[in-house]
Design an enzyme around this catalytic site. Structure first.
Site, PDB file in Angstrom:
ATOM      1  N   LYS A 196      -5.452   0.605  -4.347  1.00  0.00           N
ATOM      2  CA  LYS A 196      -4.976  -0.707  -4.212  1.00  0.00           C
ATOM      3  C   LYS A 196      -5.570  -1.816  -3.359  1.00  0.00           C
ATOM      4  O   LYS A 196      -5.759  -2.908  -3.833  1.00  0.00           O
ATOM      5  CB  LYS A 196      -3.430  -0.636  -3.530  1.00  0.00           C
ATOM      6  CG  LYS A 196      -2.602   0.129  -4.366  1.00  0.00           C
ATOM      7  CD  LYS A 196      -1.098   0.147  -3.732  1.00  0.00           C
ATOM      8  CE  LYS A 196      -0.069   0.776  -4.662  1.00  0.00           C
ATOM      9  NZ  LYS A 196       1.259   0.707  -3.913  1.00  0.00           N
ATOM     10  N   ASP A 218       5.213  -4.554  -4.491  1.00  0.00           N
ATOM     11  CA  ASP A 218       5.747  -3.704  -3.851  1.00  0.00           C
ATOM     12  C   ASP A 218       7.050  -4.287  -2.803  1.00  0.00           C
ATOM     13  O   ASP A 218       8.009  -3.680  -2.627  1.00  0.00           O
ATOM     14  CB  ASP A 218       5.027  -2.837  -2.887  1.00  0.00           C
ATOM     15  CG  ASP A 218       4.048  -1.887  -3.654  1.00  0.00           C
ATOM     16  OD1 ASP A 218       4.778  -1.301  -4.565  1.00  0.00           O
ATOM     17  OD2 ASP A 218       3.045  -1.570  -3.514  1.00  0.00           O
TER      18      ASP A 218
END
Ligand code: ATR
Length: 284
Positions: free
Chosen positions: A74, A111
């Protein structure tokens, strides 16, 4: 759900991770593709860290619509994309990449969106402005949740982490009304809190238990565990037993997937009880 055969026009997306076999995202997106009868596929892409940048660069040439990016890629994804949204930059990580018509890579982070949407879906009256939030942990999930809470107007975020330097770094890099607590002082962080979120791996199947007496937590506080295996962790069971509203972690995974699916396949998907059951049935 209808069976669908891919055609020459299929839209293709996937998830890049290492390892990726445990990911529930192919099952999740596969469910939405089938329920919406979309000519498309979402596939697991096991990509080694040293080959991540080159694999990512290949996607536009292969005609991909985009990908999700998961552990351990990520942060590298943020550096590799052509442009990124404000959430991704503030969190320091990208979890969703959309390949634009000109072949450039647009990096986003959903997220925090998934976290907030999950809480709102479970408790419609919930607001980050209600009072201090306690976050256990200082990893990637904690960063996304902290950014989401700050952008929603949280007055104070109490960061509790075993490695205090990691919490200090999070607070420094994100910036905001943070207070840092050592792991041994964790119960004192609970006083007057409006929200408690566990982002550590403690309490997950196969991991040590989360030892956290809740006596000092107001019963009005919402308790969210992002661990979803088991779905009802000991933290959630204890919190529920004393009257706190609780929210399990599966919904964050499901809701964070929505923006990527909408961008790649052109349909706004919904999170339903059937989807929850379908994703939970998956082994691992
Ligand atoms: P993610 O990026 O998915 O949020 P991570 O970076 O692996 O996950 O972070 C896991 C969190 O669990 C960390 O906050 C970690 O604490 P450290 O920063 O001190 O490593 C926390 N954690 C894991 N095992 C723990 C334990 N036995 N006691 C306390 N905290 C623990």
């Amino acid at each position: 759900m209808s069976e669908l055969t891919l055609s020459g026009r299929s839209r293709i997306a996937g998830v890049m991770g290492w390892p990726v076999a445990h990911s529930r995202s192919p099952r999740l997106h596969g469910y939405w593709l089938r329920t919406h009868g979309i000519d498309g596929a979402y596939i697991p892409l096991p990509v080694r860290p040293e080959q991540f940048a080159i694999a990512l660069r290949a996607l536009p040439m292969l005609g991909f619509a985009g990908v999700n990016v998961t552990v351990p890629h990520k942060e590298a994804a943020l550096a590799a994309v052509n442009r990124s949204d404000a959430a991704a930059r503030r969190i320091g990580a990208v979890n969703t990449i959309v390949i634009m018509p000109d072949g450039t890579l647009d990096g986003r982070n959903s997220d925090g969106f998934g976290f907030e949407e999950n809480l709102r879906a479970a408790i419609p009256s919930w607001s980050p402005t209600t009072g201090p939030a306690v976050i256990l942990g200082a990893g990637g999930a904690a960063r996304a949740i902290a950014v989401s809470l700050l952008e929603g107007g949280a007055p104070e975020i109490r960061l509790v982490n075993r490695t205090i330097e990691r919490a200090e770094r999070l607070s420094r890099e994100i910036g905001g009304p943070f207070r840092i607590y050592s792991w041994s002082a964790r119960t004192s962080a609970l006083a007057d809190a409006a929200l408690l979120v566990n982002t550590t791996t403690l309490g997950m199947s196969g991991q040590p238990a989360l030892e956290l007496p809740l006596d000092r937590l107001p019963t009005t506080a919402v308790v969210n565990d992002i661990v979803y295996s088991p779905l009802e962790t000991a933290l959630l069971a204890t919190a529920k037993g004393r009257g706190n509203a609780t929210v399990d972690g599966l919904g964050m995974l499901l809701h964070q997937a929505r923006p990527g699916f909408a961008a790649w396949f052109g349909v706004e998907p919904t999170v339903t009880p059937e989807l929850r059951r379908f994703v939970l049935e998956a082994p691992g």
